[in-house]
Design a protein around this motif. Structure first.
Motif, PDB file in Angstrom:
ATOM      1  N   SER A 205     -20.868  20.720 -23.529  1.00 18.20           N
ATOM      2  CA  SER A 205     -21.894  20.207 -24.436  1.00 18.20           C
ATOM      3  C   SER A 205     -23.302  20.571 -23.972  1.00 18.20           C
ATOM      4  O   SER A 205     -24.271  20.305 -24.667  1.00 18.20           O
ATOM      5  N   GLY A 206     -23.423  21.148 -22.788  1.00 13.57           N
ATOM      6  CA  GLY A 206     -24.737  21.605 -22.350  1.00 13.57           C
ATOM      7  C   GLY A 206     -25.390  20.708 -21.311  1.00 13.57           C
ATOM      8  O   GLY A 206     -26.609  20.753 -21.135  1.00 13.57           O
ATOM      9  N   LYS A 207     -24.600  19.940 -20.593  1.00 11.67           N
ATOM     10  CA  LYS A 207     -25.189  19.062 -19.581  1.00 11.67           C
ATOM     11  C   LYS A 207     -25.757  19.872 -18.421  1.00 11.67           C
ATOM     12  O   LYS A 207     -26.876  19.636 -17.985  1.00 11.67           O
TER      13      LYS A 207
ATOM     14  N   VAL B  82     -26.952  25.349 -27.927  1.00  9.57           N
ATOM     15  CA  VAL B  82     -26.431  24.344 -26.999  1.00  9.57           C
ATOM     16  C   VAL B  82     -27.260  23.063 -27.054  1.00  9.57           C
ATOM     17  O   VAL B  82     -26.732  21.972 -27.246  1.00  9.57           O
TER      18      VAL B  82
ATOM     19  N   MET C  74     -33.268  27.963 -15.878  1.00  6.59           N
ATOM     20  CA  MET C  74     -33.072  28.610 -17.174  1.00  6.59           C
ATOM     21  C   MET C  74     -34.344  28.459 -17.987  1.00  6.59           C
ATOM     22  O   MET C  74     -35.016  27.429 -17.911  1.00  6.59           O
TER      23      MET C  74
ATOM     24  N   SER D 212     -17.193  18.362 -22.128  1.00  5.18           N
ATOM     25  CA  SER D 212     -17.281  19.631 -21.416  1.00  5.18           C
ATOM     26  C   SER D 212     -17.828  20.697 -22.354  1.00  5.18           C
ATOM     27  O   SER D 212     -17.396  20.806 -23.489  1.00  5.18           O
TER      28      SER D 212
ATOM     29  N   ASN E  62     -24.848  30.498 -30.003  1.00  5.70           N
ATOM     30  CA  ASN E  62     -24.364  29.211 -29.530  1.00  5.70           C
ATOM     31  C   ASN E  62     -25.552  28.284 -29.235  1.00  5.70           C
ATOM     32  O   ASN E  62     -26.162  28.351 -28.179  1.00  5.70           O
TER      33      ASN E  62
ATOM     34  N   VAL F 143     -26.622  22.944 -18.538  1.00  6.36           N
ATOM     35  CA  VAL F 143     -27.762  23.699 -19.060  1.00  6.36           C
ATOM     36  C   VAL F 143     -29.012  22.824 -19.054  1.00  6.36           C
ATOM     37  O   VAL F 143     -30.092  23.264 -18.651  1.00  6.36           O
TER      38      VAL F 143
END
Ligand SMILES: Nc1ncnc2c1ncn2[C@@H]1O[C@H](COP(=O)(O)OP(=O)(O)OP(=O)(O)O)[C@@H](O)[C@H]1O
Ligand SMILES: [Mg+2]
Lengths: 258, 251
Positions: A57-59, A35, A70, A55, A33, A61
């Motif tokens: 989409s990796g915000k 991201v 991370m 939702s 995946n 992250v």
């Protein structure tokens, strides 16, 4: 937007004039995946930037990579002159003391009272040691978010909106240079959401912070955003002021404003 | 299935390795450690005491008929004290703590993980592994032996009452016999193994909680599997301990 001219305070570092956060070519994947796929982004001093995106989409992250929660796969993140992926634990903690993070789920410590929740970052970052100073600061931020009477309550006794405010107070108590907000108004009624949004603008003025705000609540975006960044397909798809993007003819951008 | 078990064992070993790397470096979270010790002791003492008392009583009552058959009822305190101190009190204590403390740690850390409280600690200048895991593992490692020693005492007292239900054994005679019987080889290994029980309970509870899957369901699962795995480990450690004492001729 024109960056606000700021009086230089002691905490400001060498990169004062330009960006406080720089993200270059950021890649992050979980297994297959992918991201984030080469995301680029700048946050200037005193600016409120909203990151819009679907939702998943990796915000979250993205801002977790910025604060070093991370590991990134590839790319550069520079926060207040520190290259985040290369920092050791001590320097990472020093950097984090200047960056507030409001979690999507608030992340208040359930086993502690509001007071203990608020003093936790202070004590842990070795900032204030005397009891009076800590108490004063706790009361100050609680008053700023309008909840001084909750000081001895447990998080479980608070409503969702109050918890959000306490979480905000906990981020503010370190007087951060940068605040990262993860969906500050989601799950709140429109009125409370608006109050929180106004609070965020007040905070920006009062403490002279720069912030990254993740949101898909357009009311909130309208109030707080100096600039909007669209995170689509893992890249910074478009950027501009709210009004500019609202008028955009691009299909993917338009979806958000319908 | 088998593969998953080995993967799990590998992950637990790595988690344990991290404990030894982080436990002896500053910053030491001493006040959190004391808080946990107090909490663990306070929470489990009543249950441990009641269970140990009942076990002492029941084992004594049940052993009597067999001994009477051999005309050896005078040996009752001897026999009972060995089985209580060597095996029953430590294992019962460990199992109760696995159920009560292990599940508590699993659920607490699991929900902290799911609601991002562990991440929040991380950004607040706190190493969550040190603050949460090291303190909890150290306090279970310290408290479970203490609880086991208390359980020894309480269960022996239960044994005294049990011996007095049918026969008459004076207070002095009972305790004299008990302390004559119990030698170094009975007491010390049984206490040493409780340190390992405590460590296993702490580390498994923390491991399960720390690696809890997203969602509230994951929290329940962490708590549950913390109990299952740590109880199982208690028995495995017990089995190893008896082998070791056997080799060392302490049995
Ligand atoms: N720890 C993780 N392990 C594996 N995958 C993850 C992890 N965290 C996030 N993801 C994946 O990354 C993607 C982006 O997640 P993220 O939480 O950033 O979404 P988001 O944009 O914040 O969405 P929302 O608006 O719903 O909060 C999702 O597909 C998610 O499955
Ligand atoms: Mg999110």
């Amino acid at each position: 937007m024109n960056p606000q001219t700021t009086k230089s305070t002691t905490t400001i570092d060498a990169t004062d004039t330009s960006a406080v956060i720089q993200v270059r070519d950021l890649h992050k994947a979980f297994g297959d995946n992918q991201v984030l796929n080469g995301f680029n982004f700048d946050l200037k001093r005193g600016e409120n930037v909203v990151v819009l995106g679907k939702s998943g989409s990796g915000k979250s992250v993205l801002i977790k990579c910025i604060i070093g929660l991370m590991q990134v796969d590839k790319g550069m993140i520079n926060v207040l002159g520190n290259e985040v992926p290369k920092l050791n634990t001590t320097d990472l903690d020093k950097m984090r003391a200047k960056v507030g993070f409001l979690f999507q789920s608030n992340a208040l410590y359930d086993s502690m009272t509001v007071h203990e929740n608020l003093e936790f970052p202070l004590r842990r970052h070795w900032i204030k040691t005397s009891k009076e100073e800590v108490n004063d600061l706790v009361m100050e931020v609680l008053t700023n978010v309008g909840l001084p009477h909750t000081v001895d309550m447990m998080p479980s006794e608070l409503s969702g909106g109050m918890r959000k405010r306490i979480a905000l107070a906990r981020t503010l108590i370190l007087k951060p240079d940068i605040i990262l907000y993860d969906e500050p108004t989601t799950g709140l009624d429109p009125i409370t959401g608006k109050e929180i949004s106004n609070l965020m603008v007040d905070i920006q003025k009062k403490y002279n912070t720069s912030s990254v705000i993740i949101s898909h609540d357009l009311n909130c975006v309208k109030i707080v955003a100096n600039r909007v960044v669209m995170l689509i397909d893992g890249i910074c798809y478009a950027t501009g002021t709210y009004e500019e993007l609202e008028k955009s003819t691009d299909k993917k951008v338009k979806q958000f404003f319908e | 299935m088998i593969k998953n078990i080995f993967i799990e064992i590998g992950l637990i070993s790595r988690f344990t390795g991290r404990f030894f790397r982080e436990a002896f470096k500053p910053r030491f979270e001493f006040s959190e450690f004391l808080r946990q010790c107090y909490y663990i002791g306070n929470k489990s003492l009543p249950l441990v005491a009641i269970t140990a008392f009942i076990m002492g009583l029941v084992i004594t009552i049940q052993s009597r008929p067999t001994l009477v058959e051999f005309g050896a009822q005078a040996w009752l305190p001897k026999m009972v004290s060995v089985s209580l101190v060597r095996e029953i009190a430590p294992v019962i204590t460990a199992l109760i703590c696995a159920g009560k403390i292990g599940s508590g740690i699993g659920a607490e850390l699991g929900s902290m993980k799911v609601t991002e409280q562990i991440d929040a600690m991380d950004v607040s200048g706190t190493n969550p592994y040190k603050f949460l895991v090291v303190t909890r593992v150290m306090s279970t490692t310290l408290m479970i032996p203490i609880l086991a020693i208390l359980a020894d005492a309480v269960s022996l007292y239960g044994g005294y009452l049990g011996a007095n239900i049918r026969g008459v054994v004076s207070w002095d005679l009972y305790w004299n016999q008990v302390f004559d019987t119990l030698v170094f080889g009975d007491v010390v290994p049984s206490i040493i193994k409780t340190f390992f029980f405590g460590f296993a309970i702490g580390i498994i509870g923390c491991y399960k909680g720390f690696n809890s899957n997203k969602g509230t369901e994951g929290v329940g699962q962490s708590a549950n599997s913390a109990v299952v795995v740590s109880s199982l480990l208690v028995f495995i450690i017990d089995l190893l301990a008896v082998q070791i004492t056997d080799i060392l001729n302490l049995n």
